[in-house]
Design a protein around this motif. Structure first.
Motif, PDB file in Angstrom:
ATOM      1  N   LYS A  18       1.698 -22.782   3.869  1.00  0.00           N
ATOM      2  CA  LYS A  18       2.430 -23.919   3.317  1.00  0.00           C
ATOM      3  C   LYS A  18       3.760 -23.439   2.713  1.00  0.00           C
ATOM      4  O   LYS A  18       3.787 -22.495   1.931  1.00  0.00           O
ATOM      5  CB  LYS A  18       1.581 -24.595   2.241  1.00  0.00           C
ATOM      6  N   GLY A  19       4.820 -24.077   3.117  1.00  0.00           N
ATOM      7  CA  GLY A  19       6.150 -23.719   2.615  1.00  0.00           C
ATOM      8  C   GLY A  19       6.923 -22.790   3.537  1.00  0.00           C
ATOM      9  O   GLY A  19       8.144 -22.728   3.477  1.00  0.00           O
ATOM     10  N   PHE A  20       6.230 -22.039   4.395  1.00  0.00           N
ATOM     11  CA  PHE A  20       6.894 -21.147   5.343  1.00  0.00           C
ATOM     12  C   PHE A  20       7.458 -21.980   6.488  1.00  0.00           C
ATOM     13  O   PHE A  20       6.825 -22.934   6.934  1.00  0.00           O
ATOM     14  CB  PHE A  20       5.908 -20.123   5.914  1.00  0.00           C
ATOM     15  N   VAL A  21       8.640 -21.617   6.963  1.00  0.00           N
ATOM     16  CA  VAL A  21       9.281 -22.360   8.042  1.00  0.00           C
ATOM     17  C   VAL A  21       9.867 -21.409   9.082  1.00  0.00           C
ATOM     18  O   VAL A  21      10.028 -20.215   8.828  1.00  0.00           O
ATOM     19  CB  VAL A  21      10.406 -23.294   7.524  1.00  0.00           C
ATOM     20  N   VAL A  22      10.207 -21.969  10.226  1.00  0.00           N
ATOM     21  CA  VAL A  22      10.963 -21.251  11.244  1.00  0.00           C
ATOM     22  C   VAL A  22      12.416 -21.232  10.782  1.00  0.00           C
ATOM     23  O   VAL A  22      12.934 -22.245  10.309  1.00  0.00           O
ATOM     24  CB  VAL A  22      10.861 -21.965  12.613  1.00  0.00           C
ATOM     25  N   LEU A  46      18.808  -1.058   5.292  1.00  0.00           N
ATOM     26  CA  LEU A  46      18.656  -2.480   5.003  1.00  0.00           C
ATOM     27  C   LEU A  46      19.711  -3.275   5.754  1.00  0.00           C
ATOM     28  O   LEU A  46      20.792  -2.766   6.046  1.00  0.00           O
ATOM     29  CB  LEU A  46      18.787  -2.755   3.503  1.00  0.00           C
ATOM     30  N   SER A  47      19.375  -4.532   6.031  1.00  0.00           N
ATOM     31  CA  SER A  47      20.339  -5.429   6.678  1.00  0.00           C
ATOM     32  C   SER A  47      20.642  -6.578   5.733  1.00  0.00           C
ATOM     33  O   SER A  47      19.770  -7.031   4.985  1.00  0.00           O
ATOM     34  CB  SER A  47      19.759  -6.011   7.968  1.00  0.00           C
ATOM     35  N   LEU A  48      21.861  -7.043   5.777  1.00  0.00           N
ATOM     36  CA  LEU A  48      22.264  -8.239   5.051  1.00  0.00           C
ATOM     37  C   LEU A  48      22.356  -9.343   6.093  1.00  0.00           C
ATOM     38  O   LEU A  48      23.143  -9.257   7.030  1.00  0.00           O
ATOM     39  CB  LEU A  48      23.601  -8.037   4.345  1.00  0.00           C
ATOM     40  N   CYS A  49      21.509 -10.348   5.918  1.00  0.00           N
ATOM     41  CA  CYS A  49      21.403 -11.408   6.920  1.00  0.00           C
ATOM     42  C   CYS A  49      21.714 -12.766   6.314  1.00  0.00           C
ATOM     43  O   CYS A  49      21.609 -12.967   5.104  1.00  0.00           O
ATOM     44  CB  CYS A  49      19.980 -11.448   7.483  1.00  0.00           C
ATOM     45  N   PHE A  50      22.054 -13.687   7.188  1.00  0.00           N
ATOM     46  CA  PHE A  50      22.225 -15.085   6.815  1.00  0.00           C
ATOM     47  C   PHE A  50      21.387 -15.899   7.783  1.00  0.00           C
ATOM     48  O   PHE A  50      21.373 -15.631   8.988  1.00  0.00           O
ATOM     49  CB  PHE A  50      23.699 -15.485   6.861  1.00  0.00           C
ATOM     50  N   ALA A  51      20.680 -16.886   7.235  1.00  0.00           N
ATOM     51  CA  ALA A  51      19.745 -17.662   8.047  1.00  0.00           C
ATOM     52  C   ALA A  51      19.943 -19.148   7.831  1.00  0.00           C
ATOM     53  O   ALA A  51      20.456 -19.585   6.796  1.00  0.00           O
ATOM     54  CB  ALA A  51      18.313 -17.279   7.690  1.00  0.00           C
ATOM     55  N   ASP A  52      19.505 -19.894   8.820  1.00  0.00           N
ATOM     56  CA  ASP A  52      19.434 -21.357   8.736  1.00  0.00           C
ATOM     57  C   ASP A  52      17.952 -21.705   8.755  1.00  0.00           C
ATOM     58  O   ASP A  52      17.262 -21.428   9.731  1.00  0.00           O
ATOM     59  CB  ASP A  52      20.149 -21.992   9.926  1.00  0.00           C
ATOM     60  N   MET A 101      17.756 -14.315  16.482  1.00  0.00           N
ATOM     61  CA  MET A 101      16.295 -14.413  16.579  1.00  0.00           C
ATOM     62  C   MET A 101      15.758 -15.520  15.688  1.00  0.00           C
ATOM     63  O   MET A 101      16.410 -15.945  14.745  1.00  0.00           O
ATOM     64  CB  MET A 101      15.615 -13.065  16.265  1.00  0.00           C
ATOM     65  N   LYS A 102      14.583 -16.031  16.037  1.00  0.00           N
ATOM     66  CA  LYS A 102      13.875 -17.008  15.213  1.00  0.00           C
ATOM     67  C   LYS A 102      12.800 -16.235  14.462  1.00  0.00           C
ATOM     68  O   LYS A 102      12.082 -15.429  15.062  1.00  0.00           O
ATOM     69  CB  LYS A 102      13.251 -18.101  16.063  1.00  0.00           C
ATOM     70  N   VAL A 103      12.697 -16.498  13.166  1.00  0.00           N
ATOM     71  CA  VAL A 103      11.797 -15.725  12.318  1.00  0.00           C
ATOM     72  C   VAL A 103      10.937 -16.627  11.445  1.00  0.00           C
ATOM     73  O   VAL A 103      11.225 -17.813  11.273  1.00  0.00           O
ATOM     74  CB  VAL A 103      12.601 -14.764  11.408  1.00  0.00           C
ATOM     75  N   ALA A 104       9.885 -16.030  10.893  1.00  0.00           N
ATOM     76  CA  ALA A 104       9.061 -16.693   9.882  1.00  0.00           C
ATOM     77  C   ALA A 104       9.780 -16.479   8.557  1.00  0.00           C
ATOM     78  O   ALA A 104       9.996 -15.340   8.139  1.00  0.00           O
ATOM     79  CB  ALA A 104       7.676 -16.065   9.848  1.00  0.00           C
ATOM     80  N   PHE A 105      10.165 -17.576   7.905  1.00  0.00           N
ATOM     81  CA  PHE A 105      10.954 -17.487   6.680  1.00  0.00           C
ATOM     82  C   PHE A 105      10.161 -17.988   5.487  1.00  0.00           C
ATOM     83  O   PHE A 105       9.551 -19.060   5.537  1.00  0.00           O
ATOM     84  CB  PHE A 105      12.242 -18.306   6.818  1.00  0.00           C
ATOM     85  N   ALA A 106      10.182 -17.202   4.425  1.00  0.00           N
ATOM     86  CA  ALA A 106       9.550 -17.576   3.160  1.00  0.00           C
ATOM     87  C   ALA A 106      10.655 -17.884   2.157  1.00  0.00           C
ATOM     88  O   ALA A 106      11.371 -16.974   1.728  1.00  0.00           O
ATOM     89  CB  ALA A 106       8.684 -16.431   2.643  1.00  0.00           C
ATOM     90  N   PRO A 107      10.820 -19.145   1.789  1.00  0.00           N
ATOM     91  CA  PRO A 107      11.814 -19.462   0.765  1.00  0.00           C
ATOM     92  C   PRO A 107      11.274 -19.111  -0.620  1.00  0.00           C
ATOM     93  O   PRO A 107      10.066 -18.894  -0.808  1.00  0.00           O
ATOM     94  CB  PRO A 107      12.006 -20.969   0.914  1.00  0.00           C
ATOM     95  N   ILE A 108      12.149 -19.067  -1.573  1.00  0.00           N
ATOM     96  CA  ILE A 108      11.760 -18.813  -2.961  1.00  0.00           C
ATOM     97  C   ILE A 108      10.724 -19.849  -3.377  1.00  0.00           C
ATOM     98  O   ILE A 108      10.860 -21.028  -3.100  1.00  0.00           O
ATOM     99  CB  ILE A 108      13.005 -18.875  -3.876  1.00  0.00           C
ATOM    100  N   GLY A 109       9.649 -19.359  -4.017  1.00  0.00           N
ATOM    101  CA  GLY A 109       8.609 -20.246  -4.532  1.00  0.00           C
ATOM    102  C   GLY A 109       7.331 -20.270  -3.729  1.00  0.00           C
ATOM    103  O   GLY A 109       6.305 -20.735  -4.211  1.00  0.00           O
ATOM    104  N   VAL A 110       7.342 -19.752  -2.482  1.00  0.00           N
ATOM    105  CA  VAL A 110       6.101 -19.729  -1.705  1.00  0.00           C
ATOM    106  C   VAL A 110       5.278 -18.508  -2.093  1.00  0.00           C
ATOM    107  O   VAL A 110       5.796 -17.526  -2.620  1.00  0.00           O
ATOM    108  CB  VAL A 110       6.320 -19.762  -0.170  1.00  0.00           C
ATOM    109  N   THR A 111       3.988 -18.574  -1.807  1.00  0.00           N
ATOM    110  CA  THR A 111       3.090 -17.458  -2.096  1.00  0.00           C
ATOM    111  C   THR A 111       2.888 -16.645  -0.821  1.00  0.00           C
ATOM    112  O   THR A 111       2.512 -17.194   0.216  1.00  0.00           O
ATOM    113  CB  THR A 111       1.729 -17.978  -2.604  1.00  0.00           C
ATOM    114  N   MET A 160      12.732 -14.432   2.271  1.00  0.00           N
ATOM    115  CA  MET A 160      12.186 -13.252   2.939  1.00  0.00           C
ATOM    116  C   MET A 160      11.842 -13.595   4.386  1.00  0.00           C
ATOM    117  O   MET A 160      11.290 -14.659   4.658  1.00  0.00           O
ATOM    118  CB  MET A 160      10.921 -12.841   2.177  1.00  0.00           C
ATOM    119  N   PHE A 161      12.173 -12.689   5.306  1.00  0.00           N
ATOM    120  CA  PHE A 161      11.711 -12.787   6.677  1.00  0.00           C
ATOM    121  C   PHE A 161      10.377 -12.035   6.719  1.00  0.00           C
ATOM    122  O   PHE A 161      10.277 -10.931   6.196  1.00  0.00           O
ATOM    123  CB  PHE A 161      12.690 -12.140   7.657  1.00  0.00           C
TER     124      PHE A 161
END
Length: 163
Positions: free
Chosen positions: A43-47, A62-68, A88-98, A119-120
């Motif tokens: 829950k909360g994770f998105v593409v 380390l890489s510095l990335c920007f995502a949509d 690439m399309k990634v699994a993204f965890a926004p701030i606040g997800v567990t 976080m990816f």
């Protein structure tokens, strides 16, 4: 016997919720041993689409990335995965997800003096495997912002009844 909610709804005409269906199964004399909803832990994770992946200004590995992530904002993420790349399309965890593997609630971070606003994730971090070579590289036509459980085909609760 295990079956998914969607399978049951293919065979029954109903708009009942999962809890209503479980209650009705018990009323019919069936023992519901468990209900597992794999989507709940995601829950909360998105593409997300990696729109830019470049070198971190203060670290070689380390890489510095920007995502949509589907909300129209450009999100800055510091990533340590060797396989991250633009496009690439990634699994993204926004701030606040567990994070499922650790139980940690994700907070805004600062890594080598650069802020990271999410976080990816790898399969390991999502609790879907024990080893990984980097972040999940999602092979999906789904747009950014799509719930990750849907993209992975895990948006269907599993009902287990005793026979």
């Amino acid at each position: 016997m295990k079956f998914t909610l969607s399978w049951l709804k293919d065979h029954l005409e109903t708009t009942a919720s999962l809890s209503e269906i479980a209650e009705k199964l018990v009323t019919l004399g069936l023992e519901v041993e468990s209900i597992e909803d794999p989507a709940e832990k995601l829950k909360g994770f998105v593409v997300a689409d990696v729109i830019e992946a470049g070198r971190h200004p203060n670290a070689d590995r380390l890489s510095l990335c920007f995502a949509d992530a589907g909300n129209g904002e450009r999100i800055q993420v510091v990533c340590g995965a060797p396989n991250v790349r633009t496009g690439m399309k990634v699994a993204f965890a926004p701030i606040g997800v567990t994070i499922p593997s650790t139980g940690t609630v994700l907070k805004k971070g600062k890594i080598r003096d650069v802020e990271s606003f999410g976080m990816f994730c790898s399969a390991t971090e999502l609790g879907m495997g024990e080893e990984s070579d980097g972040i999940l590289d999602l092979d999906t036509p789904l747009p950014a912002g799509t719930p990750l459980a849907q993209a992975l085909g895990l948006a269907d609760p599993i009902i287990d009844i005793a026979i």
